[in-house]
Every structure is written in C-alpha cells, then in structure tokens.
Design a protein around this motif. Structure first.
Motif, PDB file in Angstrom:
ATOM      1  N   VAL A 131       0.570   6.851  -1.236  1.00 26.10           N
ATOM      2  CA  VAL A 131       1.309   8.095  -1.533  1.00 26.10           C
ATOM      3  C   VAL A 131       0.835   8.682  -2.855  1.00 26.10           C
ATOM      4  N   THR A 132       0.715   7.843  -3.873  1.00 33.84           N
ATOM      5  CA  THR A 132       0.300   8.369  -5.179  1.00 33.84           C
ATOM      6  C   THR A 132      -1.170   8.786  -5.179  1.00 33.84           C
ATOM      7  N   GLY A 143       0.761  -1.235   0.000  1.00 34.18           N
ATOM      8  CA  GLY A 143       0.000   0.000   0.000  1.00 34.18           C
ATOM      9  C   GLY A 143       0.793   1.286   0.000  1.00 34.18           C
ATOM     10  N   ILE A 144       2.101   1.227   0.181  1.00 39.33           N
ATOM     11  CA  ILE A 144       2.882   2.468   0.233  1.00 39.33           C
ATOM     12  C   ILE A 144       2.716   3.258  -1.058  1.00 39.33           C
ATOM     13  N   LEU A 181       1.439  20.358   0.264  1.00 37.16           N
ATOM     14  CA  LEU A 181       1.549  18.953  -0.116  1.00 37.16           C
ATOM     15  C   LEU A 181       2.121  18.133   1.036  1.00 37.16           C
ATOM     16  N   TYR A 182       3.134  18.652   1.689  1.00 34.78           N
ATOM     17  CA  TYR A 182       3.734  17.967   2.833  1.00 34.78           C
ATOM     18  C   TYR A 182       2.664  17.688   3.896  1.00 34.78           C
ATOM     19  N   SER A 183       1.843  18.680   4.193  1.00 29.67           N
ATOM     20  CA  SER A 183       0.778  18.531   5.194  1.00 29.67           C
ATOM     21  C   SER A 183      -0.244  17.486   4.786  1.00 29.67           C
ATOM     22  N   LYS A 184      -0.580  17.446   3.497  1.00 28.26           N
ATOM     23  CA  LYS A 184      -1.572  16.479   3.031  1.00 28.26           C
ATOM     24  C   LYS A 184      -1.016  15.056   3.060  1.00 28.26           C
ATOM     25  N   LEU A 185       0.298  14.907   2.898  1.00 28.66           N
ATOM     26  CA  LEU A 185       0.924  13.573   2.951  1.00 28.66           C
ATOM     27  C   LEU A 185       1.111  13.081   4.385  1.00 28.66           C
ATOM     28  N   THR A 186       1.237  13.991   5.328  1.00 28.16           N
ATOM     29  CA  THR A 186       1.578  13.628   6.705  1.00 28.16           C
ATOM     30  C   THR A 186       0.648  12.579   7.325  1.00 28.16           C
ATOM     31  N   GLU A 202      13.226  -2.372   3.847  1.00 35.15           N
ATOM     32  CA  GLU A 202      12.754  -0.990   3.757  1.00 35.15           C
ATOM     33  C   GLU A 202      12.318  -0.694   2.331  1.00 35.15           C
ATOM     34  N   PHE A 203      11.352   0.219   2.202  1.00 35.19           N
ATOM     35  CA  PHE A 203      10.909   0.652   0.883  1.00 35.19           C
ATOM     36  C   PHE A 203      11.182   2.143   0.758  1.00 35.19           C
ATOM     37  N   THR A 204      11.750   2.537  -0.360  1.00 34.48           N
ATOM     38  CA  THR A 204      12.104   3.932  -0.594  1.00 34.48           C
ATOM     39  C   THR A 204      11.410   4.432  -1.856  1.00 34.48           C
ATOM     40  N   VAL A 205      10.790   5.594  -1.750  1.00 34.40           N
ATOM     41  CA  VAL A 205      10.135   6.256  -2.871  1.00 34.40           C
ATOM     42  C   VAL A 205      10.844   7.587  -3.080  1.00 34.40           C
ATOM     43  N   MET A 206      11.283   7.852  -4.296  1.00 34.56           N
ATOM     44  CA  MET A 206      11.844   9.157  -4.663  1.00 34.56           C
ATOM     45  C   MET A 206      11.115   9.615  -5.913  1.00 34.56           C
TER      46      MET A 206
END
Length: 177
Positions: free
Chosen positions: A17-18, A12-13, A57-62, A39-43
């Motif tokens: 996120v998307t 689900g990560i 955007l940062y706030s909506k992802l939090t 670990e899973f990394t998204v860039m």
C-alpha cells in the motif's frame, strides 16, 4: 484524503500500500495500522500531490488490494479540517488505563463517563490478554478534556468500583521537549 485498507492479515500489506503512495507522490500525514484478530486495518491521512485526484489514487490502489484480497475506501477531506481538526479543542489531555476481568460494556461505560465529564476520546486501544479461562481486558484511552481532572478521576473511581476493574487517570504533560 482518508484511506482505509483492511482484510485478512498477511505479510506485505503495509509495504504494498505504501509503495503505491510513494510512487504516486503522496505523503502520509497521520496513520494507524493494526492487527485485530486475524484482520489487518490501515487508516491513513494522506496528502495527494497536485494533479492526483482521490479517484486516481483509488484506481492505482485497486490492483494491489485486489491481488491481496483486501477492501479499501478513500474519502476526500477538507485540508483546513485536517490541519485544525477541532479549533475549540481543550488543551488538556490525559491517558486513562483500564485493566480487569473481561465483561460486556466496559468500553461503553468508560466512554460514557469520559463524555459525561466533558472529555473526548482521541485514541482508544483494547486487547484481551491472559488465558482463555481467565481473560483480562486491557484498555488505553487518550482523552482531551475541558473539566478538571479530579472530576474525571472521581467519576472513573466510582465506575471502577462498580465494574470491579482498575482505572487510572494520568494527565499528559504539555511541556515542550
């Protein structure tokens, strides 16, 4: 903006996120997502729509990353740099493959040889394969270079003999599809 999200791998990560990116009108321009160990990394390089700041955007992802016990970071980027990251970048590219017994320093030694011959690493992927008692190190590197490919091959051939690994260099064809 450059968005990084990372934490313990779980289903689900990517979807969660998307989803936030979709709901806020962002567009993913470039991405790299992978599992490293557990670990899973998204860039992601994302284009934000007019009216949405990186802080918004940062706030909506939090809430999403907090719920999944992930960490995230958002860095505002200059659009001109994103569109033209290196205006003096060489037009020649090659793929370098390394395969051999796992040992400390392989990434450093190969990267140093690439730099010494005028190359620049644009992407690098490594993985230890094989069994626990016979680990084999596999590395694929995408490289941009300004010197001739023979100079790179010669330097890496000497390094391969020294490290007792196989290193191959293959130019990337720039023919249009």
């Amino acid at each position: 903006a450059l968005l990084t999200v990372f934490g313990q791998d779980r289903p689900g990560i990517v979807a969660q996120v998307t989803r936030i990116l979709f709901e806020t009108g962002c567009n993913i321009a470039d991405s790299s997502m992978t599992r490293l160990g557990g670990e899973f990394t998204v860039m992601l390089i994302v284009w934000l729509p007019d009216g949405l700041s990186p802080a918004d955007l940062y706030s909506k992802l939090t809430p999403v990353v907090d719920e999944m016990a992930l960490d995230h970071h958002l860095k505002e980027l200059d659009p001109e740099v994103v569109l033209n990251p290196n205006p003096t970048q060489p037009e020649r590219e090659c793929i370098i493959s390394v395969l051999g017994a796992d040992q400390p320093g392989i990434v450093y030694r190969v990267a140093e040889a690439i730099q010494a011959t005028g190359g620049n690493v644009s992407d690098l992927y490594t993985q230890v394969i094989g069994s626990a008692d016979r680990p084999i190190y596999s590395m694929i590197i995408e490289t941009e270079y300004s010197s001739n490919i023979e100079a790179i091959q010669e330097r890496l051939d000497r390094l391969a003999a020294e490290l007792q690994v196989e290193i191959s260099v293959r130019p990337v064809r720039s023919d249009p599809l």
